[in-house]
Design a protein around this motif. Structure first.
Motif, PDB file in Angstrom:
ATOM      1  N   THR A 120       0.824  -1.205   0.000  1.00  0.00           N
ATOM      2  CA  THR A 120       0.000   0.000   0.000  1.00  0.00           C
ATOM      3  C   THR A 120       0.860   1.258   0.000  1.00  0.00           C
ATOM      4  N   LYS A 121       0.332   2.300  -0.591  1.00  0.00           N
ATOM      5  CA  LYS A 121       0.978   3.618  -0.559  1.00  0.00           C
ATOM      6  C   LYS A 121       0.286   4.529   0.452  1.00  0.00           C
ATOM      7  N   HIS A 122      -0.825   4.063   1.002  1.00  0.00           N
ATOM      8  CA  HIS A 122      -1.610   4.865   1.943  1.00  0.00           C
ATOM      9  C   HIS A 122      -1.115   4.649   3.369  1.00  0.00           C
ATOM     10  N   SER A 123      -1.150   5.701   4.157  1.00  0.00           N
ATOM     11  CA  SER A 123      -0.745   5.608   5.558  1.00  0.00           C
ATOM     12  C   SER A 123      -1.969   5.799   6.445  1.00  0.00           C
ATOM     13  N   LYS A 124      -1.880   5.286   7.676  1.00  0.00           N
ATOM     14  CA  LYS A 124      -2.958   5.412   8.641  1.00  0.00           C
ATOM     15  C   LYS A 124      -2.395   5.942   9.954  1.00  0.00           C
ATOM     16  N   GLN A 125      -3.270   6.555  10.732  1.00  0.00           N
ATOM     17  CA  GLN A 125      -2.853   7.033  12.044  1.00  0.00           C
ATOM     18  C   GLN A 125      -2.716   5.848  12.994  1.00  0.00           C
ATOM     19  N   ASN A 126      -1.603   5.790  13.703  1.00  0.00           N
ATOM     20  CA  ASN A 126      -1.353   4.696  14.629  1.00  0.00           C
ATOM     21  C   ASN A 126      -1.715   5.100  16.047  1.00  0.00           C
ATOM     22  N   PRO A 127      -2.128   4.149  16.882  1.00  0.00           N
ATOM     23  CA  PRO A 127      -2.470   4.470  18.280  1.00  0.00           C
ATOM     24  C   PRO A 127      -1.237   4.946  19.043  1.00  0.00           C
ATOM     25  N   ALA A 128      -1.452   5.770  20.048  1.00  0.00           N
ATOM     26  CA  ALA A 128      -0.336   6.301  20.847  1.00  0.00           C
ATOM     27  C   ALA A 128       0.434   5.179  21.536  1.00  0.00           C
ATOM     28  N   ASN A 129      -0.303   4.159  21.988  1.00  0.00           N
ATOM     29  CA  ASN A 129       0.323   3.005  22.621  1.00  0.00           C
ATOM     30  C   ASN A 129       0.131   1.776  21.745  1.00  0.00           C
ATOM     31  N   PRO A 130       1.212   1.198  21.218  1.00  0.00           N
ATOM     32  CA  PRO A 130       1.085   0.037  20.328  1.00  0.00           C
ATOM     33  C   PRO A 130       0.392  -1.133  21.022  1.00  0.00           C
ATOM     34  N   PRO A 131      -0.524  -1.819  20.352  1.00  0.00           N
ATOM     35  CA  PRO A 131      -1.179  -2.996  20.937  1.00  0.00           C
ATOM     36  C   PRO A 131      -0.166  -4.102  21.228  1.00  0.00           C
ATOM     37  N   MET A 132      -0.560  -5.050  22.059  1.00  0.00           N
ATOM     38  CA  MET A 132       0.341  -6.119  22.491  1.00  0.00           C
ATOM     39  C   MET A 132       0.859  -6.948  21.319  1.00  0.00           C
TER      40      MET A 132
END
Length: 324
Positions: free
Chosen positions: A62-74
């Motif tokens: 993909t060339k699209h980006s997404k916003q990531n959560p402040a705290n990465p999931p486990m």
């Protein structure tokens, strides 16, 4: 949506040409059921999206980006621990099924080289992303844990052994032959609709390509299979072989099919689908590009719908509590 075993074979071919022997640079988990892996290879960074969502499971660049959560999931943290800095050694598809194996070599805490296998199962609501130790086949963890209370057939939990999901005795279509085909036709429930015969008996085939086989043979998809004449069964087999030969020879034509009205896309596929006519078709050089374009709109709409339903349910629950 037709991300079947044929489309997946096309995707794997392109991934092998693009990211094989690349280094895993970064790992993100923007959604609870989706990961994005940045891979550096031959002077370029590629972003691999892997989704186990119920409605739009998939794997593609993909060339699209997404916003990531402040705290990465486990699960994201676990993948970073095991895979960051690793080299992709192998990418393969299980037969023509919707299961992908990605083998990654990395260095463990003792300085030894180990091989971890990332498994992508694209199976509707049962889709999953699973990390295992390749040598032992033991599951390290998965993006969706499956307990015995959730499935009597297969647990997916840390420490359990991984095995391929049940195939329901489906046949690999890449090994199809005429006698086998005719015998299988004769064994079917005579009232079964013809197009269902293909995706119910052959691995990795979607309803879309099953209908396309009927279209090529000039046979109504809704006719009962018991009404087929010997000559019609022969035509069906020839149309089937025509499709399978294209797959074997990797004669892919990545295609987007637009809806008649509006900007939405109706379907995508790795072959030139004829059943919708010749208008509103867009051919692209890459199936990864096709999927990225298709889901840039469709998956976004689906995520918005899911979140709006969750908010509506929450509001309704609180309203009911306030009235009591």
């Amino acid at each position: 949506m037709a991300l079947d075993g044929i489309v997946l074979k096309n995707i794997i071919k392109e991934l092998q040409e693009t990211i094989l022997y690349g280094k895993i640079d970064k790992i993100y988990q923007p959604e609870k059921d989706e990961i994005i892996i940045n891979i550096y290879n031959k002077g370029n960074t590629h972003r691999l999206l892997i989704s186990a969502s119920n409605n739009n499971p998939r794997i593609h660049l993909t060339k699209h980006s997404k916003q990531n959560p402040a705290n990465p999931p486990m699960f994201c943290m676990l993948l970073r621990k095991h895979l960051l800095g690793g080299i992709i050694q192998n990418i393969e598809q299980f037969q023509l099924d919707r299961v992908v194996f990605i083998d990654i070599s990395s260095i463990d805490e003792l300085g030894n080289t180990v091989i971890k296998r990332l498994i992508v199962e694209i199976m509707g609501k049962y889709s999953n992303i699973i990390l295992i130790d390749k040598d032992t086949s033991k599951i390290i963890d998965s993006i969706k844990r499956v307990t015995s209370s959730m499935s009597r057939i297969r647990e997916v939990l840390p420490g359990t052994l991984y095995f391929i999901p049940k195939q329901d005795d489906k046949i690999n279509p890449l090994s199809v032959n005429k006698d086998q085909f005719i015998n299988l036709v004769n064994k079917q429930d005579k009232n079964k609709k013809i197009h269902k015969f293909f995706y119910e008996n052959y691995m990795g085939l979607s309803p879309l390509i099953s209908k396309e086989i009927c279209y090529l043979a000039n046979i109504d998809i809704d006719r009962p299979i018991g009404a087929l004449s010997e000559e019609e069964a022969k035509k069906l087999f020839e149309a089937f072989v025509e499709i399978i030969d294209k797959i074997k020879n990797e004669n892919f034509i990545p295609t987007l099919i637009k809806k008649e009205y509006g900007k939405e896309y109706r379907e995508f596929y790795s072959l030139n689908i004829n059943q919708f006519g010749q208008d509103n078709k867009i051919h692209m050089e890459s199936i990864n590009q096709v999927l990225d374009e298709y889901y840039a709109f469709n998956d976004k709409q689906d995520r918005i719908l899911q979140k709006s339903q969750s908010i509506r349910k929450l509001i309704q629950t609180r309203l009911e509590k306030s009235l009591n």
